[in-house]
Every structure is written in C-alpha cells, then in structure tokens.
Scaffold this active site. Structure first.
Site, PDB file in Angstrom:
ATOM      1  N   TYR A 201      -4.369  -8.251  -2.437  1.00 28.27           N
ATOM      2  CA  TYR A 201      -5.639  -7.941  -1.772  1.00 28.27           C
ATOM      3  C   TYR A 201      -6.600  -9.124  -1.855  1.00 28.27           C
ATOM      4  O   TYR A 201      -6.205 -10.248  -1.557  1.00 28.27           O
ATOM      5  CB  TYR A 201      -6.229  -6.653  -2.338  1.00 28.27           C
ATOM      6  CG  TYR A 201      -5.310  -5.467  -2.099  1.00 28.27           C
ATOM      7  CD1 TYR A 201      -5.222  -4.870  -0.853  1.00 28.27           C
ATOM      8  CD2 TYR A 201      -4.471  -5.009  -3.120  1.00 28.27           C
ATOM      9  CE1 TYR A 201      -4.352  -3.807  -0.620  1.00 28.27           C
ATOM     10  CE2 TYR A 201      -3.594  -3.952  -2.898  1.00 28.27           C
ATOM     11  CZ  TYR A 201      -3.543  -3.360  -1.641  1.00 28.27           C
ATOM     12  OH  TYR A 201      -2.668  -2.331  -1.416  1.00 28.27           O
ATOM     13  N   SER A 210       6.886 -11.760  -3.285  1.00 28.87           N
ATOM     14  CA  SER A 210       7.998 -11.790  -2.323  1.00 28.87           C
ATOM     15  C   SER A 210       8.178 -13.181  -1.727  1.00 28.87           C
ATOM     16  O   SER A 210       9.302 -13.603  -1.443  1.00 28.87           O
ATOM     17  CB  SER A 210       7.768 -10.756  -1.219  1.00 28.87           C
ATOM     18  OG  SER A 210       7.817  -9.447  -1.739  1.00 28.87           O
ATOM     19  N   GLN A 246      -2.984 -10.086  11.649  1.00 31.23           N
ATOM     20  CA  GLN A 246      -1.808  -9.767  12.439  1.00 31.23           C
ATOM     21  C   GLN A 246      -2.136  -8.933  13.668  1.00 31.23           C
ATOM     22  O   GLN A 246      -1.269  -8.759  14.539  1.00 31.23           O
ATOM     23  CB  GLN A 246      -0.769  -9.032  11.591  1.00 31.23           C
ATOM     24  CG  GLN A 246      -1.039  -7.565  11.356  1.00 31.23           C
ATOM     25  CD  GLN A 246       0.116  -6.861  10.671  1.00 31.23           C
ATOM     26  OE1 GLN A 246       0.051  -6.619   9.474  1.00 31.23           O
ATOM     27  NE2 GLN A 246       1.172  -6.523  11.412  1.00 31.23           N
ATOM     28  N   ASP A 268       5.386  -7.039   6.504  1.00 32.23           N
ATOM     29  CA  ASP A 268       4.992  -6.227   5.350  1.00 32.23           C
ATOM     30  C   ASP A 268       3.478  -6.287   5.229  1.00 32.23           C
ATOM     31  O   ASP A 268       2.932  -6.428   4.136  1.00 32.23           O
ATOM     32  CB  ASP A 268       5.681  -6.755   4.083  1.00 32.23           C
ATOM     33  CG  ASP A 268       5.462  -5.858   2.874  1.00 32.23           C
ATOM     34  OD1 ASP A 268       5.099  -4.679   3.063  1.00 32.23           O
ATOM     35  OD2 ASP A 268       5.636  -6.331   1.737  1.00 32.23           O
ATOM     36  N   HIS A 271       0.725  -2.271   7.988  1.00 34.42           N
ATOM     37  CA  HIS A 271       1.507  -1.056   8.245  1.00 34.42           C
ATOM     38  C   HIS A 271       0.804  -0.093   9.204  1.00 34.42           C
ATOM     39  O   HIS A 271       1.255   1.042   9.369  1.00 34.42           O
ATOM     40  CB  HIS A 271       1.863  -0.324   6.945  1.00 34.42           C
ATOM     41  CG  HIS A 271       2.527  -1.205   5.931  1.00 34.42           C
ATOM     42  ND1 HIS A 271       3.585  -2.011   6.245  1.00 34.42           N
ATOM     43  CD2 HIS A 271       2.261  -1.409   4.607  1.00 34.42           C
ATOM     44  CE1 HIS A 271       3.960  -2.675   5.159  1.00 34.42           C
ATOM     45  NE2 HIS A 271       3.176  -2.338   4.164  1.00 34.42           N
TER      46      HIS A 271
END
Length: 394
Positions: A201, A210, A246, A268, A271
């Site tokens: 965040y 990741s 995005q 990812d 969502h």
C-alpha cells in the site's frame, strides 16, 4: 533499476559470439554488473556465519585482470572494486565465462573459464573443531559454496521462492504450481515481465515480494512492477518499479511502449473488474506472440463492491464475464454469422485460455485456425430425421 548494460549482457550471454560482443563493453562495468547480480543471488543460498571476503580476478580480452571483492556473511552481501592479499577464497574467471554463467541459459557447468582456490594451510595445524584456523576455513568453505552457487541461476521451484520472499502466491493463495506449469518454459529466456500491483500500500519500502520472486525465477529476465504508490526504493538490478494507474489506458500504452513488449503480464492490481478489463485491452496488444497474460484473484468478479456481479454470471462487465467473452472470441470463425461479425483484437490473438480457482492464463498468438467446413449444417441434423430415428433424452 534496469541499466541498459544488463540488457546487452543478457543478450551477449545467449549468443554464440559472446566474446566478440563483450569486446564493445567496458570491462570494469561488465564485471561490476555481473558481480552485483551474483551478490543479489547469494541470499538464496546458505552462507557463513561470519564475514568472509572473496576475491574475484576476471581476465579481460585486452589482457590484464579486473579485481573485485564480494563479502558475504550475516550482514548480507557487499560487492566492490578492489583487491586483498592472501584471500580465503580466490576465484579466477574469464570475462566471457563469467557473463555466460551469470546471464546465460542454464546448462551443466563444464569447468571452462573458472578456477577456485582456498588459502593454504599455514604449516602444521591442530585439527580440532574449535581451532581458530579450522573454524575460519569452514566458514570460508561455506562462503565459497554460496558465492559459486550464486554465479549461476537459481534452480529451486517457484513455491520455495515465494516462501523465501513472502509472496502470497503461495499460502495466501495456491498459485505457484499453476504458474510453473504455464511459465516454466520461459525460465531460461531473456523475458520481460510486468506485474501490476506491488503491495505494501502507501508504505514506500513495503511490498515487492512477488517482484523479487520473479526476478530470481527468471534469472535472465527484466522485471517491472506497477503501482499507484511510489515504490522506487525497491528498485534493484533487473527490477524496476513504475508509478501509475492501471485504470488509465493512455498511461498503460505509454508504459508498454517504454518498457515493452512484454513476454508476461500479471494483473495482481486493484482487482476491480473495470480496471482488469481496461488493463487487458491496453496491455494485451503489447504482449509478444507466444507470451502470456495472467489475471489473479478472480473472486472479486462476484463481489458488487468491486464492480462484480454475483447473480448475472455472464455479465461481460465483470472480470470473469469478460474472460467468458474471450472463449467466444476464440471460436469466432465458427459462428453462424461470422461473415457479418468483425473480430476484435482479442478475438484474433487469443489462442488459449486456462482457468483455475481465482486465476486465469490467456495465451497470445494468432488465432487463424480454420473454421468448421462451410458445407456442414449449422442446425441440428437430428431435426431432419423421421420421428422414430430421433435421439431424445428420457
């Protein structure tokens, strides 16, 4: 932070004329770049419990050697230019062999271009476990193993990397086996990977688990992470973060033109269904043929608070509903009214879909397989048979 020299070294390492390509590079910069990568990989291998400094001497094509020091131990790795006398571990490398080992495709090490020596015993020693010289030698042996293992790509599985870096792709979810099934063939390739969503965040130095996992899984890859928060403090060799939204298609198009084309895109991010669909339309055209577009956490497709719909399961405005339209697009050439239908970009370039619980893989290519023969009837052939010959359900 992806320095242009990294791209060139990855390309050279996979070329048959690697030595000739490296002649155009500054040797000191090549050695510094390669050993920075080695230093970053040492965290994946067990090492000594006390600091040990390894001397690298790299022979360059024009003659001479470039000395470099790599210190490993409990405080982490540190690489720097320099030389020390009488090191515990002394690694001599040919420049081309070093670049091929670090950035090249995986293969069995042949012993060519590398020599490793340990410090000689200082005369008769008492072989007791607590003898200071023996303790130091054992630590140096661990350091040698750690550093030499880091000169090649990491070969452990993706789940182990997820656990090592704390990625929720295993544990919070169970995605890593599916990723290995579909992305394993990319592992030795010089891929470009984009993941939307870095995590952590608004905390600048949080997240990135990741991204680090992907960096070490794709040892020849360049990894980019996109997030609405500034995560630039996480940048490191072969890993670059970008700040952006995005849900902004113009920004995504510009991002892809700067850093793409991509071999793998992983969503990812937020969502939110509308964001998932916007990102796909903007980025899928920038995925290379043969590449893969991945969408995670599809459960939000059924949650109204996230733009989902739990009642109309075919709603194309949801992420799962949109994926269902890609299935129809995959078969657009077989439609009855195909001659009046104008296939979309996705219709023409989605060549496969693989869905798992909360996870989808979309293959990129050219959807040009021929349709069913035009002379074959598009209506139910059983309808033309006399009633006694028709097959009906009980």
């Amino acid at each position: 932070m992806t320095d242009p020299i990294v791209r060139r070294l990855i390309a050279a390492a996979g070329a048959p004329d690697a030595g000739a390509l490296l002649m155009a590079e500054e040797p000191d910069a090549v050695v510094a770049t390669a050993l920075a990568e080695v230093a970053g990989r040492t965290i994946l291998h067990p090492g000594p419990e006390m600091p040990v400094t390894v001397l690298f001497e790299v022979g360059v094509p024009a003659g001479g050697q470039v000395p470099y020091l790599l210190t490993v131990g409990p405080d982490g790795p540190r690489a720097r230019a320099g030389r020390i006398d009488d090191p515990w571990v002394h690694v001599r490398y040919d420049l081309t062999a070093l670049v091929r080992d670090v950035f090249g495709p995986t293969g069995p090490w042949t012993g060519s271009g590398r020599d490793v020596t340990m410090k000689d015993e200082p005369g008769p020693v008492e072989y007791k476990p607590d003898d200071p010289w023996m303790v130091q030698r054992d630590e140096a042996t661990r350091a040698a193993h750690q550093v030499l293992a880091a000169c090649g790509p990491y070969r452990g599985d993706l789940t182990a990397l997820a656990l090592r870096f704390g990625s929720d792709k295993w544990g919070g979810h169970w995605y890593t086996p599916h990723y290995e099934r579909h992305l394993g063939d990319f592992r030795d390739q010089p891929v470009t990977v984009l993941e939307i969503g870095i995590g952590g965040y608004h905390e600048p130095d949080a997240g990135g688990a990741s991204l680090r996992m992907w960096k070490h899984y794709f040892g020849r890859g360049l990894v980019y992470g996109l997030d609405v928060y500034d995560k630039s403090v996480l940048d490191e060799p072969r890993l670059t973060t970008v700040r952006g939204d995005q849900a902004d298609p113009d920004f995504l198009d510009d991002l892809a033109r700067r850093y793409g084309p991509f071999d793998i895109v992983i969503d990812d991010g937020s969502h939110v269904s509308s964001h998932v669909i916007t990102a796909f339309h903007a980025l899928f055209p920038h995925v290379r043929p043969g590449g893969m577009y991945v969408v995670e956490d599809l459960h939000t497709s059924y949650w109204p608070e996230w733009g989902g719909n739990g009642t109309d399961l075919a709603d194309p405005a949801t992420s799962v509903g949109f994926l269902k339209t890609l299935v129809d697009g995959l078969h657009h050439r077989d439609r009855i009214h195909e001659h009046t239908y104008h296939p979309s970009y996705a219709d023409r370039h989605v060549t496969g879909l693989h869905l798992y619980h909360n996870l989808a893989f979309v293959e990129k290519g050219r959807n040009t397989e021929q349709a069913n023969a035009v002379w074959r009837p598009r209506h139910d052939p059983m309808a033309d048979l006399p009633a006694p010959h028709r097959v009906t359900e009980e």
